[in-house]
Design a protein around this motif. Structure first.
Motif, mmCIF file in Angstrom:
data_model
loop_
_atom_site.group_PDB
_atom_site.id
_atom_site.type_symbol
_atom_site.label_atom_id
_atom_site.label_comp_id
_atom_site.label_asym_id
_atom_site.label_seq_id
_atom_site.Cartn_x
_atom_site.Cartn_y
_atom_site.Cartn_z
ATOM 1 N N LYS A 56 44.134 19.632 -6.634
ATOM 2 C CA LYS A 56 43.628 20.590 -7.699
ATOM 3 C C LYS A 56 43.953 21.992 -7.615
ATOM 4 O O LYS A 56 44.648 22.440 -8.780
ATOM 5 C CB LYS A 56 42.271 20.180 -7.697
ATOM 6 C CG LYS A 56 41.770 18.952 -8.160
ATOM 7 C CD LYS A 56 40.502 18.615 -8.802
ATOM 8 C CE LYS A 56 39.898 17.320 -8.592
ATOM 9 N NZ LYS A 56 40.783 16.211 -9.250
ATOM 10 N N GLU A 57 44.085 22.535 -6.595
ATOM 11 C CA GLU A 57 44.340 23.777 -6.172
ATOM 12 C C GLU A 57 45.860 24.021 -6.549
ATOM 13 O O GLU A 57 46.415 24.956 -6.633
ATOM 14 C CB GLU A 57 44.307 24.377 -4.627
ATOM 15 C CG GLU A 57 42.794 24.493 -4.542
ATOM 16 C CD GLU A 57 42.461 24.572 -2.996
ATOM 17 O OE1 GLU A 57 41.432 24.645 -2.768
ATOM 18 O OE2 GLU A 57 43.462 24.692 -2.045
ATOM 19 N N THR A 88 42.315 15.955 -1.934
ATOM 20 C CA THR A 88 42.089 15.822 -3.389
ATOM 21 C C THR A 88 41.794 17.141 -4.040
ATOM 22 O O THR A 88 42.533 17.587 -5.024
ATOM 23 C CB THR A 88 40.843 14.847 -4.021
ATOM 24 O OG1 THR A 88 41.093 13.569 -3.395
ATOM 25 C CG2 THR A 88 40.787 14.768 -5.265
ATOM 26 N N ARG A 89 40.866 18.065 -3.081
ATOM 27 C CA ARG A 89 40.605 19.388 -3.848
ATOM 28 C C ARG A 89 41.976 20.156 -3.605
ATOM 29 O O ARG A 89 42.240 20.991 -4.374
ATOM 30 C CB ARG A 89 39.728 20.061 -2.693
ATOM 31 C CG ARG A 89 38.110 19.847 -3.161
ATOM 32 C CD ARG A 89 37.391 20.925 -2.545
ATOM 33 N NE ARG A 89 37.454 21.016 -1.190
ATOM 34 C CZ ARG A 89 37.195 20.120 -0.179
ATOM 35 N NH1 ARG A 89 36.292 19.130 -0.531
ATOM 36 N NH2 ARG A 89 37.139 20.124 1.221
ATOM 37 N N ARG A 90 42.705 19.796 -2.489
ATOM 38 C CA ARG A 90 44.060 20.720 -2.305
ATOM 39 C C ARG A 90 45.050 20.273 -3.468
ATOM 40 O O ARG A 90 45.856 21.216 -4.134
ATOM 41 C CB ARG A 90 44.662 20.420 -1.084
ATOM 42 C CG ARG A 90 45.901 21.218 -0.645
ATOM 43 C CD ARG A 90 45.709 22.866 -0.573
ATOM 44 N NE ARG A 90 46.884 23.688 -0.715
ATOM 45 C CZ ARG A 90 46.971 24.564 -1.431
ATOM 46 N NH1 ARG A 90 46.274 25.229 -2.176
ATOM 47 N NH2 ARG A 90 48.438 25.196 -0.933
ATOM 48 N N ASP A 98 45.243 13.178 -8.274
ATOM 49 C CA ASP A 98 45.031 13.863 -6.774
ATOM 50 C C ASP A 98 44.280 12.894 -5.853
ATOM 51 O O ASP A 98 44.704 12.820 -4.666
ATOM 52 C CB ASP A 98 44.102 15.117 -7.207
ATOM 53 C CG ASP A 98 44.901 16.252 -7.962
ATOM 54 O OD1 ASP A 98 45.894 16.334 -7.878
ATOM 55 O OD2 ASP A 98 44.187 16.779 -8.869
ATOM 56 N N ALA A 142 38.556 13.742 0.236
ATOM 57 C CA ALA A 142 38.051 14.805 -0.703
ATOM 58 C C ALA A 142 38.726 16.323 -0.433
ATOM 59 O O ALA A 142 39.183 17.115 -1.588
ATOM 60 C CB ALA A 142 36.570 14.862 -0.499
#
Ligand SMILES: NC(=O)C1=CN([C@@H]2O[C@H](COP(=O)(O)OP(=O)(O)OC[C@H]3O[C@@H](n4cnc5c(N)ncnc54)[C@H](OP(=O)(O)O)[C@@H]3O)[C@@H](O)[C@H]2O)C=CC1
Ligand SMILES: O=C(O)[C@@H]1CCC=N1
Length: 278
Positions: free
Chosen positions: A274-275, A270-272, A174, A267
């Motif tokens: 993971k979503e 990266t979060r997106r 990610d 960041a």
């Protein structure tokens, strides 16, 4: 090496999803010597124009699954959001020996293993759009079932569109997506905002757009051809007490400049990722 690997595949390369990324890759493979009749495209949304251009080259376009001989590779280039529907529809194409290569952002090995089987040979990768000119960057991670020969095939397929970096830890994907997968957009945005800033400083907008674009492209080309680090190349522009130093004092501000902003942007990407994992 890549060329001979692509020319000697036993079965076809089946491309699921022939949009921006899929079509750039297909073009690279054909250029590197993948025989057109060893390429099959599955994309129900292809325009008639794209479908007939591919068919004219000899690529199999939306063939019935029954006529596709055991694929050497099934390459997944649909959007992650359509994967839950699109992947099960092609799962039966995966035979013993078929390598599944995903370029989908976010979608995990576990997600794909649930569809293609826990023992399936899967490579999760993330390319980027400079692939269209053979200057892509791909980061890839293999599942335990991937053989060395299948890694070589992946290296050939992704190598046809640029450089390939292998990682062992899927957890890095990610962040890699946030840096190299999405990264070209950050460079294009730089050209856009430099153009806007130039216009705000009084340049005619079209002149500003032209010089901003050529400057970002030229800086990229210089970095490409130079052995110097990005930091040294930056320092080489920066005369003490000069104009660049004045601009960099703003851009490199630790509170509101590029460094904290890029950390925040990477960041968020990266979060997106993971979503989108599923
Ligand atoms: N663009 C980029 O910079 C990068 C993209 N990726 C990944 O590549 C993948 C593709 O992205 P991108 O090429 O930009 O997206 P596109 O939308 O351009 O391409 C996806 C293609 O798949 C088609 N499609 C939709 N549903 C199906 C289906 N059921 N079966 C087969 N094909 C289908 C789409 O048609 P329609 O458009 O009509 O829906 C489209 O032609 C994504 O997973 C993305 O995360 C990875 C790295 C970089
Ligand atoms: O924006 C996206 O989700 C895709 C993955 C990386 C680049 N484009």
């Amino acid at each position: 090496m890549s060329e001979s690997v692509l020319k000697s595949l036993s079965g076809p390369v089946v491309l699921l999803g022939c949009g921006k990324m899929g079509s750039a890759m297909l073009e690279g493979w054909l250029k590197l010597g993948l025989p057109a009749d060893k390429a099959a495209v599955l994309d129900p949304n292809l325009t008639a124009e794209s479908a007939s251009a591919l068919a004219a080259k000899g690529v199999l376009v939306n063939p019935a699954h029954a006529v596709i001989a055991a694929p050497s590779v099934l390459l997944l280039a649909v959007k992650p959001q359509v994967a839950p529907e699109a992947l099960p529809a092609v799962a039966a194409l995966v035979k013993p020996g078929t390598l599944v290569v995903s370029v989908m952002a976010g979608r995990t090995m576990a997600f794909m293993g649930n569809i293609f089987g826990a023992d399936a040979a899967i490579v999760r990768s993330i390319p980027n759009t400079p692939a269209a000119i053979g200057r892509g960057v791909s980061v890839a991670v293999p599942s335990p079932g991937v053989t060395q020969a299948q890694k070589d095939i992946t290296a050939a397929l992704l190598g046809a569109i640029g450089i390939v970096e292998w990682v062992d830890d899927e957890a890095l994907m990610d962040a890699a997506t946030a840096v190299s997968g999405s990264g070209p957009a950050y460079a294009f945005l730089l050209a856009e905002v430099m153009a806007q800033a130039g216009a705000a400083a009084g340049l005619p907008a079209d002149l500003s757009a032209r010089i901003a674009r050529a400057t970002v492209a030229g800086a990229g080309a210089l970095m490409d051809q130079s052995d110097l680090s990005a930091a040294t190349l930056r320092q080489n522009v920066t005369s003490p007490g000069g104009t660049t130093a004045a601009a960099l004092a703003v851009l490199m501000d630790e509170g509101r400049g590029f460094p904290p902003l890029m950390v925040e942007a990477v960041a968020a990407a990266t979060r997106r990722g993971k979503e989108l994992a599923g």
